[in-house]
Structure formats: structure tokens, C-alpha cells
Design a protein around this motif. Sequence first.
Motif, PDB file in Angstrom:
ATOM      1  N   ASP A  16      33.743  10.094 -13.717  1.00  0.00           N
ATOM      2  CA  ASP A  16      32.865  10.772 -14.672  1.00  0.00           C
ATOM      3  C   ASP A  16      32.125   9.772 -15.548  1.00  0.00           C
ATOM      4  OD1 ASP A  16      31.861  13.190 -15.994  1.00  0.00           O
ATOM      5  OD2 ASP A  16      33.054  12.487 -17.709  1.00  0.00           O
ATOM      6  N   THR A  17      32.819   8.730 -15.979  1.00  0.00           N
ATOM      7  CA  THR A  17      32.189   7.710 -16.819  1.00  0.00           C
ATOM      8  C   THR A  17      31.107   6.972 -16.041  1.00  0.00           C
ATOM      9  OG1 THR A  17      34.246   7.423 -18.053  1.00  0.00           O
ATOM     10  CG2 THR A  17      32.622   5.658 -18.223  1.00  0.00           C
ATOM     11  N   GLN A  20      28.140   9.258 -15.811  1.00  0.00           N
ATOM     12  CA  GLN A  20      27.418   9.343 -17.079  1.00  0.00           C
ATOM     13  C   GLN A  20      26.571   8.099 -17.311  1.00  0.00           C
ATOM     14  OE1 GLN A  20      27.120  12.040 -18.911  1.00  0.00           O
ATOM     15  NE2 GLN A  20      28.439  13.070 -17.447  1.00  0.00           N
ATOM     16  N   HIS A  21      27.077   6.930 -16.940  1.00  0.00           N
ATOM     17  CA  HIS A  21      26.300   5.692 -17.068  1.00  0.00           C
ATOM     18  C   HIS A  21      25.080   5.731 -16.145  1.00  0.00           C
ATOM     19  CE1 HIS A  21      30.009   3.498 -18.738  1.00  0.00           C
ATOM     20  NE2 HIS A  21      29.146   3.653 -19.725  1.00  0.00           N
ATOM     21  N   ILE A  23      23.515   8.408 -15.034  1.00  0.00           N
ATOM     22  CA  ILE A  23      22.578   9.396 -15.575  1.00  0.00           C
ATOM     23  C   ILE A  23      21.798   8.797 -16.744  1.00  0.00           C
ATOM     24  CG2 ILE A  23      22.413  11.586 -16.834  1.00  0.00           C
ATOM     25  CD1 ILE A  23      24.734  12.600 -15.035  1.00  0.00           C
ATOM     26  N   ALA A  24      22.489   8.120 -17.642  1.00  0.00           N
ATOM     27  CA  ALA A  24      21.821   7.504 -18.796  1.00  0.00           C
ATOM     28  C   ALA A  24      20.815   6.452 -18.341  1.00  0.00           C
ATOM     29  CB  ALA A  24      22.854   6.886 -19.739  1.00  0.00           C
ATOM     30  N   CYS A  77      16.111  13.979 -22.816  1.00  0.00           N
ATOM     31  CA  CYS A  77      17.023  12.924 -23.276  1.00  0.00           C
ATOM     32  C   CYS A  77      17.622  13.251 -24.641  1.00  0.00           C
ATOM     33  CB  CYS A  77      16.290  11.587 -23.342  1.00  0.00           C
ATOM     34  SG  CYS A  77      15.809  10.941 -21.741  1.00  0.00           S
TER      35      CYS A  77
END
Length: 102
Positions: A16-17, A20-21, A23-24, A77
Amino acid sequence: MPSSITGLVSHPLSGDTVLQHEIAAEQASSLGHAGRRVEKALMRLSEADESDAEARDRLLNVAADAVHGYFIQRELCGLRRHDDVIEDMAIPRRVLARLGAS
């Protein structure tokens, strides 16, 4: 080298982390691309021949489309306020008027 020797503790990132990275990073890349598109469109608009109303109107539409896309990307964003960006990028009122802003 084992962490017991170096004194460093390795904490593996969860799936998940990592996601998320990723996606960012994609959001930042897309936002940067949209911002550069606005800058180019505004530059072309500022360089437009004032005597050619048709070309100027077309460039105004292109700039308004670029700004609209940039605002949408910012909102995706989580950036909801555009006042500072409007000022920093010197987005002309005539472009904002095409978006329905006053």
C-alpha cells in the motif's frame, strides 16, 4: 551486509505504501505537465498578433482549455484554491472569463 553488523534496521515498505508513493509521483508529474502546458499557451497568447482576431481567439481558447485542465489536475491533487496560481502564472482575466470565472 546484515543489519546486525551495520546497526541499520531495514523496514520493508508495504504494498500500500509503495502504491501511494507511485500515485503521488504520477500526480506530481501530471501536475507539472499541465502547468507547463499552461505556461506555453499563455506565452503563445501573449505573443499573438493583435490584428488577427481569429488567431487570437483560437489562442485564447487554447489557453482557457489548458488552464481548465490545470485547475482540474490541481483539484485532483487536493489543491482547491487557485488564487495564488492565477497570480503567480499571471493568468489574464480574459482567459479566466472563458472559464466562467469573474
